[in-house]
Enzyme design. Structure first.
Site, short mmCIF file in Angstrom:
data_model
loop_
_atom_site.label_atom_id
_atom_site.label_comp_id
_atom_site.label_asym_id
_atom_site.label_seq_id
_atom_site.Cartn_x
_atom_site.Cartn_y
_atom_site.Cartn_z
CB SER A 94 -14.45 12.14 -39.16
OG SER A 94 -15.44 13.03 -39.61
CG ASP A 236 -19.56 13.26 -39.44
OD1 ASP A 236 -20.22 13.57 -38.42
OD2 ASP A 236 -18.36 13.54 -39.56
CG ASP A 238 -16.50 12.91 -35.87
OD1 ASP A 238 -17.15 13.14 -36.91
OD2 ASP A 238 -15.55 13.64 -35.51
CG ASP A 240 -17.28 16.67 -36.96
OD1 ASP A 240 -17.84 15.87 -37.73
OD2 ASP A 240 -16.13 17.10 -37.14
MG MG Z 1 -16.74 14.37 -38.60
#
Ligand code: MG
Length: 440
Positions: A94, A236, A238, A240
């Protein structure tokens, strides 16, 4: 021993994260889940290829087939798992610094496993209880590009034609990772002109640290201030999460993004909202305008998602800009947040700074304090100092005075204490900050 932290398995390759564990997790996932196929995806980190191959090998050795979605956002994998009713494994750390990587399981409903399910997977690993395949039933691997499936799902929740007609121009900071694969494609698909920065996948993250804080985004902010962009988005590692800058390049606090999107959704649907104790009272202001309730939880996206499921809530969000709309996916999604923001600008036919400006200007001051003393003694002193405040112990200690508050809590991921001070009045915030710094 627990393998899974709050964000799945995290560590540094061959220091705190052995590739063998990735193989074991693949085997355990293949053993635990009943479905015959498991989807996998990864972020751009240097160790992602290695870890993904290990996970894939483990899955195949447990007799299950692997669908490799390649470089892809965590929520993209979750949408794929949900629409195909198959489990998945995400290889990502992440927003953590470049040296980290991690592994996260996804259930066939697109959500992350709960604690009990994680313990079951852990039990398989610790007890060496894997199902091991034979030569004639061993799994295979194939690749698939799931971008279209993911983008089509987002389209269902926005007014594409309206956005297209608005001829918007976006600056997209893709964080040298998974968003490079999907955010430009999403923007093209809805007729939004864009300029991308940090647009090539690179595990060294040469553009910036993968955590999209205002501090880490200085170059992007300067670029945005050069003008001409209706909105700037920064993801960010990843994807999400997404954070936003307005048309003047000013950072829009995640707390306000949550409130704007909640208000937009509530205009056509009613339902309760869920947010951690760290969010400002702005979300309560929105809820009151629409006659719905706010449910407060401990800090953490999975906790917000669990509460949304439990109360059948409409929408949830965190002050770091994480937004969750269960009807779409009961998990955070940065591309979905971006699509909502564009939908809002197009529907309101106003600049994003005007839309933000219509709401009360609640601010949150966030302070990180190294944990060099006992949290309980700090808590005691805060309680003593602010005796006439209301107390809330949902997560750490929250001291509330009307629509202002101080929250102190131990971080779940680092050895620090996080302090949040929130109010409309900036002087109130700085006075409390001075007092608290003296105490700590
Ligand atoms: Mg993330």
């Amino acid at each position: 021993m627990s393998l899974f932290g709050t964000n799945g398995i995290r560590g540094i390759l061959n220091e705190t994260l052995d590739p063998e564990l990735a193989y074991k997790l693949g085997m355990a996932a293949g053993t635990y889940f009943e479905e015959s196929e498991i989807a996998i995806a990864n972020d751009s980190r240097t160790s992602s290829d290695l870890l993904k191959q290990m996970v894939a090998a483990g899955i195949m050795n447990a007799g299950k087939n692997v669908i490799d979605l390649g470089l892809f956002p965590t929520p993209g994998l979750q949408v794929y798992c949900k629409t195909h009713a198959i489990p998945g494994v995400m290889i990502t750390a992440s927003h953590n610094p470049p040296e980290f990587n991690g592994l996260k399981l996804v259930r066939p409903d697109g959500l992350h496993p709960n604690k009990e399910q994680e313990s079951e997977v852990e039990r398989i690993i610790m007890g060496d209880l894997y199902y091991k395949t034979t030569w004639d039933t061993v799994g295979r691997i194939r690749s698939e590009d799931a971008s279209e499936i993911y983008i089509a799902r987002i389209h269902k929740f926005i007014k594409v034609a309206k956005i297209r007609m608005s001829r918007l121009n976006v600056l997209a900071d893709l964080a040298n990772s998974v968003a490079t694969k999907t955010t430009p494609a999403l923007l093209r698909s809805i007729g939004v002109k864009y300029t991308s920065i940090n647009g090539n996948p690179d595990g060294f993250f040469p553009g910036r640290n993968p955590e999209p804080t205002e501090e880490n985004l200085q170059k992007t902010i300067n670029f945005a201030k050069s003008g001409g962009f209706d909105l700037t988005v920064a993801h960010d590692g990843d994807a999400d999460r997404a954070v936003f800058l307005d048309e003047n390049g000013n950072f829009i606090d995640g707390d306000k993004v949550v409130a704007i999107i909640a208000d937009h959704i509530l205009q056509s649907k009613k339902g309760d909202l869920v947010t951690p104790v760290s969010s400002s009272f702005l979300i309560d202001w929105v809820a009151k305008n629409h006659g719905v309730k706010v449910h407060r939880t401990k800090v953490g996206a999975p906790i917000v998602a669990d509460e949304l499921e439990k109360i059948n809530g409409l929408f949830g969000g965190e002050e770091n800009g994480g937004v969750i709309y269960p009807e779409y996916l009961n998990a955070r999604d940065g591309a979905f947040a971006l699509a909502m923001m564009l939908d809002i600008i197009a529907s309101e036919e106003q600049s994003i700074s005007k839309i933000v400006g219509k709401m009360p200007d609640y601010k949150i001051k966030r302070i990180r304090i190294p944990m060099n003393r006992d949290f309980d003694s700090i808590k005691k002193e805060l309680l003593n100092k602010y005796q006439d405040f209301d107390k809330d112990e949902t997560d750490g200690i929250k001291l509330i005075k009307g629509d202002k508050f101080i929250l102190a809590r131990k971080s779940g991921t680092e050895p620090i204490i996080r302090i949040y001070i929130s109010a409309i009045d900036e002087d109130w915030i700085s006075s409390r900050e001075n007092e608290i710094r003296k105490i700590i």
